[in-house]
Design an enzyme around this catalytic site. Structure first.
Site, PDB file in Angstrom:
ATOM      1  N   GLU A  47       0.858  -1.186   0.000  1.00 44.25           N
ATOM      2  CA  GLU A  47       0.000   0.000   0.000  1.00 44.25           C
ATOM      3  C   GLU A  47       0.889   1.229   0.000  1.00 44.25           C
ATOM      4  OE1 GLU A  47      -2.697   0.495   3.364  1.00 44.25           O
ATOM      5  OE2 GLU A  47      -3.755   2.041   2.233  1.00 44.25           O
ATOM      6  N   CYS A 239      -6.574   1.156   2.997  1.00 42.57           N
ATOM      7  CA  CYS A 239      -7.478   2.309   3.050  1.00 42.57           C
ATOM      8  C   CYS A 239      -7.406   3.185   1.808  1.00 42.57           C
ATOM      9  CB  CYS A 239      -7.174   3.136   4.285  1.00 42.57           C
ATOM     10  SG  CYS A 239      -7.624   2.280   5.796  1.00 42.57           S
ATOM     11  N   ASN A 373     -12.167  -3.053   0.910  1.00 42.02           N
ATOM     12  CA  ASN A 373     -11.085  -3.316   1.861  1.00 42.02           C
ATOM     13  C   ASN A 373     -11.688  -3.661   3.213  1.00 42.02           C
ATOM     14  OD1 ASN A 373      -8.476  -3.308   3.087  1.00 42.02           O
ATOM     15  ND2 ASN A 373      -8.830  -1.213   3.766  1.00 42.02           N
ATOM     16  N   GLU A 374     -11.508  -2.770   4.188  1.00 40.51           N
ATOM     17  CA  GLU A 374     -12.067  -3.035   5.529  1.00 40.51           C
ATOM     18  C   GLU A 374     -13.471  -2.478   5.598  1.00 40.51           C
ATOM     19  OE1 GLU A 374      -9.350  -1.238   8.271  1.00 40.51           O
ATOM     20  OE2 GLU A 374      -8.148  -3.058   8.404  1.00 40.51           O
TER      21      GLU A 374
HETATM   22  O1  AHR Z   1      -2.030  -1.274   6.856  1.00 39.85           O
HETATM   23  C1  AHR Z   1      -2.485  -0.022   7.243  1.00 39.85           C
HETATM   24  C2  AHR Z   1      -3.988   0.077   7.180  1.00 39.85           C
HETATM   25  O2  AHR Z   1      -4.562  -0.757   8.127  1.00 39.85           O
HETATM   26  C3  AHR Z   1      -4.637  -0.354   5.904  1.00 39.85           C
HETATM   27  O3  AHR Z   1      -4.657   0.634   4.964  1.00 39.85           O
HETATM   28  C4  AHR Z   1      -6.034  -0.675   6.324  1.00 39.85           C
HETATM   29  O4  AHR Z   1      -6.621  -1.665   5.532  1.00 39.85           O
HETATM   30  C5  AHR Z   1      -5.891  -1.055   7.774  1.00 39.85           C
HETATM   31  O5  AHR Z   1      -6.724  -0.313   8.576  1.00 39.85           O
END
Ligand code: AHR
Length: 654
Positions: A47, A239, A373-374
Site C-alpha cells: 500500500e 485504506c 477493503n475493511e
Molecule cells: O495497513 C495499514 C492500514 O490498516 C490499511 O490501509 C487498512 O486496511 C488497515 O486499517
C-alpha cells in the site's frame, strides 16, 4: 536439623533441575501427506502508506514533478522570474507547467530547485536520468538550461547543459553522475540563455532501477521484496482504495497509460492521523496498476488487485450519503470488469490493448480480485453482492475476496462471516493488528474454523508491541502465530503482513516490514520471519504433536511441520517464547520404507533480546543463523533456546 534441611533443599533443586532437563518428545508423522500448502500462502501486501510508493518503491526522485499539487510549487524553490501556467499545456490531465523568463538583469538568474522526498538520495558512481518536457516560446530561438545536482551544503555535485530547440513540446534527457553518496541532495535548474522557456514533468530517476526499467522501481527495495519469495501480491491498499472520500479513492484507470498524463491523487494518509500530518503526500500514480502487475510477475507472485466497492472509508464517512448509492454502482462495477480485461484480455479488447500498448501484450493471468477493503455492515454486503453477480457472470473463473471487516472478532466480524458464506465469496480477508499476547493466544485460531465455507486470507496482520517497534518480541509472536496458519493450511490459503514499507522520516504507521531512507534499507526481524516461512513453505502439512496434541503453547513452545515433496525436505518450525532452554527430540514416524533421511540437518536460528530491533545503522542485529545437527536414526535431538525461532530442514531421498 540444619543439615537435614540443607539436604532436602539440595534434593528439591536436583529434582527441579531434572524435570527442566527432561526431553520434550515431539512426533512428526510422515505417513500421510496433510493439506497442500497453497502457492499463495505467504505473500506481500503493498500500500502507498509511509511514503511507500512516491518517495519509496517508485524510484522517481522529484516531488511534484508536474506542478499539480494544490499549491503548484510545493517542493520547489524558485528564483528570478518563474510563473506557473496552464495555457497550451501538453498533458490535459496535468495542465500545469512553469515558464522561466529573463530576470531583467544579466547577473540575476531565473530557475527553480526541487527538494525531493525528504531530500534526494544519490549513490556514489551511480548515474541519474534527468528528463523534462520543454518548449521555447519564441520561434527559431533555441534556449539553454543548466541542470545541477546540489549537495546538502549547497555545492554543485554535477551539472549538464541542455538546449531546448523547438517551440513544440518535446521530451529532453540528460544523464548526470554522482561521484559520491549524498542522502540529502536537491535538483537545481536555471536559465542559461535569455528565455523564456516552458518546462513540464521534470523527472529524475536512477538509471540503475529494478531490471533497469525507465519509470522504474527502487532496486534495493524490490530486491528485498523479491527475496521474500512471495506467492501473492495484494495491491494497492488498504485504506487508499477507499479514500478519505470517494473523490480521493484509488482509481486504477487513472494509473495506466502514458505516465505524464496520469492525474494526481491526494494520498489519504496525508491527514489520517492528526499527530502526523503530511501535507506533501500525494500519489502521482507513476507506479500504477501496470507497474504493479509487472512487479507481481517479476516476483512470481499471483497478483491480487483490490477495487473500491462504492464505499468511502467507513471510519471517516458516516452515513449512506457519503457512498455510491446502490442503484448507481454501474461505473464502479464496470471498473472491476475492465480491470480483469486489462489484466487478462487479449490485445483486441479495449483494455487488453491498453496493456499491450504499455509493453505487455501477454496477459498477466490474474486469478483473484478483492472487492472492498475493511468494509462492514449491510452497506457493504449489498454492494458486494452486485459486484459478485457481474463478475461471476462474465468471469466465473476469477476468485473473489470479501472481508470480515477491520476487527479480528466482535460484532462486525460476527455479522460478516455468515454473510460471506451466504454470498459464497471464495476467500475472506481478515485483519488483525494486535498485541503480542493476542498472537500467542490465537495460534489455535483456525483449528476449529468451518472447513466447508470460504477460505481465509489473513490479509493484514502485525504484532503491535506497546512501543510499536519492530522488535524481536513482535517477530517471535508472529512466528508462533504462523505455526497455526501453517497447521491449518487447508483453510488458510493466503497471509500477508502489513504494512510493507516505511520511510524513516515520513511514516504514518508502524511497525512495518521494511524501513528505508533515501539511500539505505533495513530488513526487520519480522521480515526474516516472513522470509523463513515463505522460503520453507513446503508443499503439504505434516502433523506435529506432543503427547498426541498439536504444539500450541505448552511450555512456551509453538510448532508446525511441512514436507516439501519437490525439494525433498521435511521442515519443522518451532518457537520458544519461554525463558527456559528446552531439550527437544523430534521423532519422524510413519516413514515409508524407501524414504531415507539425510543425516545432516540444517538448523536455522532467529534469536534476539525481546526489545532488540534492526536499524539502518545496525541492520544485522537479528538475522537468521544456520548451523548443522546430526540425526540419530529418525530422531533429532536439539536444544531450543529461550526466546527463539528455529527451523530444522531434514533432507530425504525416496
Ligand atoms: O495497513 C495499514 C492500514 O490498516 C490499511 O490501509 C487498512 O486496511 C488497515 O486499517
Amino acid at each position: 536439623m540444619m543439615k537435614k534441611m540443607l539436604l532436602l533443599l539440595v534434593a528439591i533443586c536436583f529434582v527441579g533441575s531434572m524435570s527442566s532437563q527432561q526431553d520434550i518428545n515431539l512426533v512428526v508423522n510422515t505417513k500421510k501427506l496433510g493439506a497442500p500448502i497453497q502457492p499463495t500462502m505467504y505473500g506481500l501486501f503493498f500500500e502507498d502508506i509511509n511514503f511507500g510508493a512516491d518517495g519509496g518503491l517508485y524510484a522517481e526522485l522529484i516531488k511534484n514533478r508536474s506542478f499539480e499539487f494544490p499549491q503548484s510549487l510545493m517542493g520547489w524553490k524558485t528564483f528570478g522570474k518563474v510563473e506557473v501556467r496552464t495555457d497550451g499545456a501538453p498533458f490535459e490531465r496535468n495542465p500545469h507547467y512553469v515558464r522561466l523568463s529573463y530576470s531583467g538583469h544579466a547577473h540575476k538568474h531565473t530557475g527553480l530547485e526541487n527538494e525531493g522526498f525528504r531530500g534526494i538520495g544519490l549513490k556514489k558512481d551511480n548515474t541519474y536520468r534527468f528528463s523534462v518536457w520543454a518548449r521555447t516560446v519564441q520561434q527559431n530561438k533555441p534556449e539553454k538550461i543548466r541542470i545541477e545536482l546540489i549537495d546538502a551544503d549547497n555545492n554543485p555535485i554535477e551539472y549538464k547543459e541542455l538546449e531546448i530547440t523547438t517551440s513544440g513540446w518535446k521530451q529532453y534527457e540528460v544523464i548526470l553522475a554522482s561521484p559520491r553518496n549524498e542522502a540529502n541532495a536537491s535538483l537545481r535548474i536555471f536559465l542559461r540563455s535569455e528565455g523564456p522557456v516552458d518546462l513540464e514533468h521534470i523527472s529524475l530517476f536512477p538509471t540503475d532501477t529494478w531490471k533497469g526499467r525507465k519509470n522504474g522501481l527502487r532496486k534495493d527495495l524490490v530486491e528485498a521484496l523479491n527475496e521474500l519469495n512471495p506467492g501473492l501480491f495484494r495491491f494497492p491498499g488498504g485504506c487508499i482504495i477507499e479514500g478519505t472520500d470517494l473523490e480521493t479513492r484509488y482509481d486504477w484507470k487513472k494509473s495506466v497509460g502514458p505516465v505524464e498524463n496520469r492525474p494526481l491523487n491526494e494520498n489519504r494518509w496525508h491527514y489520517t492521523f492528526t499527530n502526523r500530518f503530511f501535507p506533501d503526500y500525494f500519489q502521482t500514480y507513476g507506479m500504477g496498476f501496470y507497474e504493479l502487475f509487472l512487479l507481481a510477475e517479476d516476483m512470481g507472485a499471483e497478483p491480487l488487485p483490490v477495487v473500491n466497492v462504492g464505499l468511502a472509508c467507513q471510519y471517516q464517512n458516516d452515513g449512506e450519503h457519503c457512498h455510491v448509492p446502490v442503484g448507481e454502482l454501474d461505473d464502479y462495477i464496470q471498473d472491476a470488469l475492465d480491470l480483469i480485461e486489462f489484466a487478462n484480455g487479449d490485445i483486441t479488447t479495449e483494455w487488453g490493448k491498453v496493456r499491450a500498448e504499455m509493453g505487455h501484450p501477454k496477459p498477466f493471468n490474474m486469478k483473484f480480485i478483492g472487492i472492498g477493503n475493511e468494509q462492514w455492515g449491510p452497506e457493504f454486503t449489498i454492494r458486494l453482492e452486485k459486484f459478485m453477480e457481474a463478475i461471476r457472470a462474465k468471469y466465473p473463473e476469477i476468485k473473489i475476496i470479501g472481508s470480515s471487516g477491520p476487527q479480528a472478532e466482535g460484532k462486525e466480524f460476527e455479522y460478516l462471516w455468515p454473510e460471506m458464506k451466504r454470498l459464497k465469496v471464495d476467500l475472506v480477508d481478515e485483519h488483525y493488528y494486535r498485541p503480542p499476547q493476542w498472537f500467542l493466544d490465537n495460534a489455535t485460531r483456525y483449528d476449529n474454523y468451518d472447513r466447508k465455507g470460504p477460505k481465509v486470507f489473513a490479509g493484514e496482520y502485525a504484532s503491535h508491541h506497546k512501543n510499536r517497534k519492530n522488535n524481536f518480541e513482535s517477530a517471535l509472536t508472529e512466528a508462533s502465530f504462523m505455526t497455526g496458519l501453517e497447521r491449518n493450511a487447508d483453510v488458510v490459503h493466503m497471509a500477508t503482513y502489513a504494512p510493507l514499507l516505511a520511510h524513516v522520516d515520513a511514516w504514518q504507521w508502524r511497525p512495518d516490514l521494511i524501513w528505508f531512507d533515501n539511500l539505505r534499507m533495513v530488513r526487520t526481524p519480522n521480515y526474516y520471519v516472513q522470509k523463513l516461512y515463505a522460503t520453507y513453505a513446503g508443499t503439504n502439512v505434516l502433523p506435529l504433536t506432543w503427547n498426541q496434541t498439536p504444539l500450541t503453547g505448552q511450555e512456551g513452545l509453538y510448532g508446525s511441520a511441512v514436507i516439501d515433496t519437490n525439494k525433498k525436505e521435511i521442515i519443522v518450525k518451532l518457537t520458544n517464547v519461554s525463558q527456559e532452554n528446552h531439550k527437544i527430540v523430534v521423532s519422524l514416524e510413519g516413514m515409508k520404507k524407501k524414504m531415507q533421511l539425510r543425516p545432516e540437518v540444517e538448523t536455522i536460528l532467529l534469536k534476539g533480546e525481546n526489545d532488540e530491533e534492526n536499524t539502518l545503522d545496525k541492520p544485522d542485529t537479528i538475522v537468521p543463523v544456520s548451523s548443522f545437527e546430526i540425526l540419530s536414526g529418525t530422531k533429532l535431538s536439539v536444544d531450543v533456546k529461550p526466546y527463539s525461532f528455529n527451523l530444522f530442514v531434514i533432507g530425504y531421498t525416496d
